[in-house]
Design a protein around this motif. Structure first.
Motif, PDB file in Angstrom:
ATOM      1  N   SER A 139       0.831  -1.199   0.000  1.00 23.67           N
ATOM      2  CA  SER A 139       0.000   0.000   0.000  1.00 23.67           C
ATOM      3  C   SER A 139       0.871   1.257   0.000  1.00 23.67           C
ATOM      4  O   SER A 139       0.626   2.203  -0.750  1.00 23.67           O
ATOM      5  N   GLU A 140       1.911   1.256   0.837  1.00 27.47           N
ATOM      6  CA  GLU A 140       2.825   2.411   0.899  1.00 27.47           C
ATOM      7  C   GLU A 140       3.554   2.622  -0.424  1.00 27.47           C
ATOM      8  O   GLU A 140       3.652   3.753  -0.920  1.00 27.47           O
ATOM      9  N   LEU A 141       4.084   1.528  -0.991  1.00 26.89           N
ATOM     10  CA  LEU A 141       4.888   1.664  -2.207  1.00 26.89           C
ATOM     11  C   LEU A 141       4.021   2.022  -3.407  1.00 26.89           C
ATOM     12  O   LEU A 141       4.417   2.832  -4.249  1.00 26.89           O
ATOM     13  N   ARG A 146       1.212   3.688  -3.258  1.00 29.38           N
ATOM     14  CA  ARG A 146       0.808   5.093  -3.128  1.00 29.38           C
ATOM     15  C   ARG A 146       1.934   6.019  -3.548  1.00 29.38           C
ATOM     16  O   ARG A 146       1.702   7.045  -4.179  1.00 29.38           O
ATOM     17  N   ASN A 147       3.159   5.654  -3.227  1.00 25.92           N
ATOM     18  CA  ASN A 147       4.285   6.477  -3.678  1.00 25.92           C
ATOM     19  C   ASN A 147       4.346   6.542  -5.201  1.00 25.92           C
ATOM     20  O   ASN A 147       4.613   7.607  -5.765  1.00 25.92           O
ATOM     21  N   ILE A 148       4.110   5.399  -5.867  1.00 30.29           N
ATOM     22  CA  ILE A 148       4.091   5.407  -7.343  1.00 30.29           C
ATOM     23  C   ILE A 148       3.035   6.396  -7.816  1.00 30.29           C
ATOM     24  O   ILE A 148       3.292   7.261  -8.662  1.00 30.29           O
ATOM     25  N   LEU A 173       1.606   8.899  -6.235  1.00 32.02           N
ATOM     26  CA  LEU A 173       1.862  10.294  -5.859  1.00 32.02           C
ATOM     27  C   LEU A 173       3.029  10.915  -6.614  1.00 32.02           C
ATOM     28  O   LEU A 173       2.963  12.060  -7.042  1.00 32.02           O
ATOM     29  N   TYR A 174       4.123  10.157  -6.735  1.00 30.40           N
ATOM     30  CA  TYR A 174       5.363  10.786  -7.208  1.00 30.40           C
ATOM     31  C   TYR A 174       5.684  10.484  -8.666  1.00 30.40           C
ATOM     32  O   TYR A 174       6.413  11.238  -9.293  1.00 30.40           O
ATOM     33  N   ALA A 175       5.158   9.342  -9.181  1.00 32.61           N
ATOM     34  CA  ALA A 175       5.467   9.000 -10.574  1.00 32.61           C
ATOM     35  C   ALA A 175       4.217   9.049 -11.451  1.00 32.61           C
ATOM     36  O   ALA A 175       4.320   9.072 -12.668  1.00 32.61           O
ATOM     37  N   MET A 229       6.877   8.254   6.168  1.00 34.52           N
ATOM     38  CA  MET A 229       6.876   6.990   6.892  1.00 34.52           C
ATOM     39  C   MET A 229       6.795   5.812   5.933  1.00 34.52           C
ATOM     40  O   MET A 229       7.121   4.694   6.288  1.00 34.52           O
ATOM     41  N   GLY A 230       6.377   6.091   4.696  1.00 31.53           N
ATOM     42  CA  GLY A 230       6.115   5.008   3.749  1.00 31.53           C
ATOM     43  C   GLY A 230       7.320   4.118   3.499  1.00 31.53           C
ATOM     44  O   GLY A 230       7.257   2.908   3.702  1.00 31.53           O
ATOM     45  N   LEU A 231       8.431   4.719   3.056  1.00 27.41           N
ATOM     46  CA  LEU A 231       9.592   3.904   2.688  1.00 27.41           C
ATOM     47  C   LEU A 231      10.259   3.245   3.903  1.00 27.41           C
ATOM     48  O   LEU A 231      10.436   2.029   3.913  1.00 27.41           O
TER      49      LEU A 231
END
Ligand SMILES: Nc1ncnc2c1ncn2[C@@H]1O[C@H](COP(=O)(O)OP(=O)(O)OP(=O)(O)O)[C@@H](O)[C@H]1O
Ligand SMILES: [Mg+2]
Lengths: 133, 127
Positions: free
Chosen positions: A44-46, A48-50, A52-54, A102-104
């Motif tokens: 879920s964290e990783l 969401r990072n994709i 949000l950021y990519a 906190m995600g990574l």
């Protein structure tokens, strides 16, 4: 689970799809309830990072084996802006989006193996594994 | 896609919301807005959020819950979380998320009696 499975991340709905896919795979591989929750949360964290950021990217899960030990491998890949300073983003609390940062570091704590490959302007690939006890 | 709404029930001066589906980010934000609005409209003294059906609470949902508790606190409203699955509780701590302002109870029934005690102790509803 002989084959790998991939979820494409394009929206926040796909984050739910990716973590459900990872949980189902972990369950099929014999992981217990707590490890299933750890794996689903890390995905879920990783994912969401994709998002949000990519913007877009993929999450792939597959079975892995090392010296008769079985595990699950998760590969999160994007062609986004990349991460310049990996040590920095792995620090608790570092965020460029007013997140909790906190995600990574959290995903790393939840998994057993965790590695980031990234190149500025090219993209980011995060590979993590959890081994069955 | 429309974000699905999570029903918020009012019993006396307590609000109860039971999250029954996997929350995606937009529906979670919608829930926060709905809940804070309802706290304001009803002047509820307590809010119980039941998470029995959630099998993942990641940093996004965790922060949202922390925000709800902080904002509700400013309005003099207590927040109690109920039904957190053991695997979810363990994962939250390992992730690095503690929810210091948030009270928890094992299930909805225990949450209700905890809330009753809290709101009686605090006649004026202040935190
Ligand atoms: N796939 C990615 N591509 C580019 N940058 C990334 C990627 N993933 C993370 N980052 C960068 O690393 C930082 C830290 O990420 P991390 O997930 O730890 O925290 P966050 O997303 O900012 O907040 P949180 O996850 O707690 O909501 C991000 O703010 C972002 O700058
Ligand atoms: Mg993040």
């Amino acid at each position: 689970m002989a084959q790998s499975k991939t979820a494409v991340i394009r929206s926040d709905l796909d984050i739910v799809i990716a973590r459900t896919m990872a949980r189902d795979a972990a369950k099929a591989l014999g992981f217990g309830a707590i490890d299933q929750a750890r794996i689903a949360t890390a995905v879920s964290e990783l994912a969401r990072n994709i998002f949000l950021y990519a913007g877009t990217g993929t999450v792939t899960v597959k079975e892995v084996e090392k010296n008769t030990r079985k595990g699950i491998e998760i590969v999160c890949e994007d062609q986004g802006p990349g991460i310049t300073n990996i040590d920095l983003v792995m620090q608790d609390g570092y965020s460029t989006s007013r997140g909790m940062g906190m995600g990574l570091p959290g995903a790393k704590r939840l998994m057993d193996d965790f590695s980031i490959r990234s190149q500025e302007g090219v993209g980011t690939t995060i590979t993590c594994r959890k081994w069955r006890t | 896609m429309d974000s699905l709404r999570i029903p918020i029930l009012k019993i006396g001066d307590i609000l109860i919301a039971s999250i029954q589906v996997a929350l995606h980010d937009a529906s979670a934000v919608q829930f926060k807005d709905d809940l804070l609005q309802k706290i304001h409209d009803t002047r509820a003294r307590g809010v119980i959020i039941d998470l029995t059906a959630l099998d993942v609470v990641d940093s996004f949902i965790g922060r949202l819950i922390a925000d709800i508790a902080a904002m509700a606190g400013l309005m003099g409203t207590r927040v109690v979380l109920t039904g957190l699955q053991p695997a979810v509780a363990i994962t939250l701590v390992e992730l690095g998320l503690e929810l210091p302002r948030v009270l928890t109870a094992l299930n909805l029934e225990k949450g209700l009696s905890m809330m009753q005690r809290l709101t009686e102790e605090n006649g004026d509803g202040a935190v």
